[in-house]
Design an enzyme around this catalytic site. Structure first.
Site, PDB file in Angstrom:
ATOM      1  CD  GLU A 166      22.944 -25.398   6.374  1.00  7.88           C
ATOM      2  OE1 GLU A 166      21.799 -24.976   6.598  1.00  7.88           O
ATOM      3  OE2 GLU A 166      23.980 -24.830   6.773  1.00  7.88           O
ATOM      4  CB  CYS A 202      24.171 -24.542   9.938  1.00  6.50           C
ATOM      5  SG  CYS A 202      25.141 -23.066   9.485  1.00  6.50           S
ATOM      6  CE  LYS A 244      19.999 -24.285   9.977  1.00  8.71           C
ATOM      7  NZ  LYS A 244      20.708 -23.590   8.881  1.00  8.71           N
TER       8      LYS A 244
END
Length: 279
Positions: free
Chosen positions: A45, A149, A116
């Protein structure tokens, strides 16, 4: 398209704010993985920028568009090496904001950018949350979905690419180290295993290492099979790591788990009270 694909997680340590350095170590890791036969390569990430920003203004100075130097480099490497690269970057948005994003790049160029959707802790003060479901991309090596994540902690979100036919989820992650009982695996790894098992698909989660502005990392990169068992990792050792695994992605297309059970056909959305994308 061959059913077998070689996947690599390149566990590196970006430096927050040092864009040239991050491109160098990313390129070195990508070339090393390709030399070892990897066809699908996953970086952590925010591998392009580093993670622990002081504030939104700092993030803006480090953000790049899809035509910025990092993605230009990944496109060139994908074309030269004949690989698929998935990596995280701080994306510059048109309205002046930034997104915690991941790009999937192959020999033909940028195939998908995912922002995200579930922001962790201080990310909420910096990034604009994504609003689109994880993309599923047909590549030369399989049907790949992108997540980042904390997204992996929401079973409903992982179910979306599974229902869309993803065989492999590539997830750049930065997992901050937290206390846990002796001999226990990181909970982040356990959740990856559970998501893979209940959806019968493969997951490659690429963590980072190093120390950044007071934060240490789990260093828990892992490649998990469609039954939920690790094929490579987690190593949890300091320093750069290259995890490699050969995946039979055809296994992810078979959702039968017994003679009378099929993971998708057994779903009863009307009982779950879920609407919209999950219905």
């Amino acid at each position: 398209m061959s059913a077998y694909s070689v996947v690599a997680c390149c566990q590196i340590a970006p430096r927050v704010g040092d864009l040239a350095y991050n491109r160098r170590i990313g390129e070195r890791a990508i070339r090393d993985a390709a030399r070892h036969g990897a066809q699908i390569l996953v970086l952590p990430e925010l591998a392009q920028s580093g993670y622990v920003f002081h504030d939104l203004e700092e993030a803006r100075t480090l953000a790049e568009t899809r035509d910025g130097p990092a993605l230009q480099l990944w496109r060139a490497l994908a074309r030269e090496l004949g690989v698929v690269i998935v990596g995280g970057f701080c994306e510059q948005l048109e309205e002046g904001g930034v997104a915690n994003s991941a790009a999937l790049v192959d020999a033909s160029g940028v195939r998908a950018i995912y922002r995200k959707a579930h922001l962790w802790d201080g990310e909420n003060t910096i990034f604009s949350a994504g609003t689109e479901p994880p993309p599923v991309v047909d590549t030369a090596f399989g049907r790949i979905a992108l997540m980042i994540c904390y997204d992996l902690e929401f079973p409903e979100w992982v179910r979306l690419p599974a229902l869309a036919g993803a065989e492999l989820i590539c997830a750049p992650v930065n997992w901050p180290r937290a206390p846990r009982p002796p001999l226990e695996r990181p909970a982040e790894v356990v959740r990856v295993q559970a998501n893979a098992s209940v959806n019968r698909l493969f997951i490659a989660a690429c963590d980072r290492h190093g120390h950044e502005r007071g934060v240490d990392w789990v260093q828990g990169s892992v490649i998990v099979d469609s039954d939920g068992y690790p094929l490579a990792g987690p190593v949890e050792e300091g320093g750069e790591q290259l995890l490699l695994a050969t995946l039979n992605l055809a296994e992810a297309r078979d959702k039968r788990i017994s003679r009378h059970n099929h993971l998708h056909q057994d779903r009863r959305p009307g009982l779950y009270g879920e609407g919209g994308l999950l219905a």
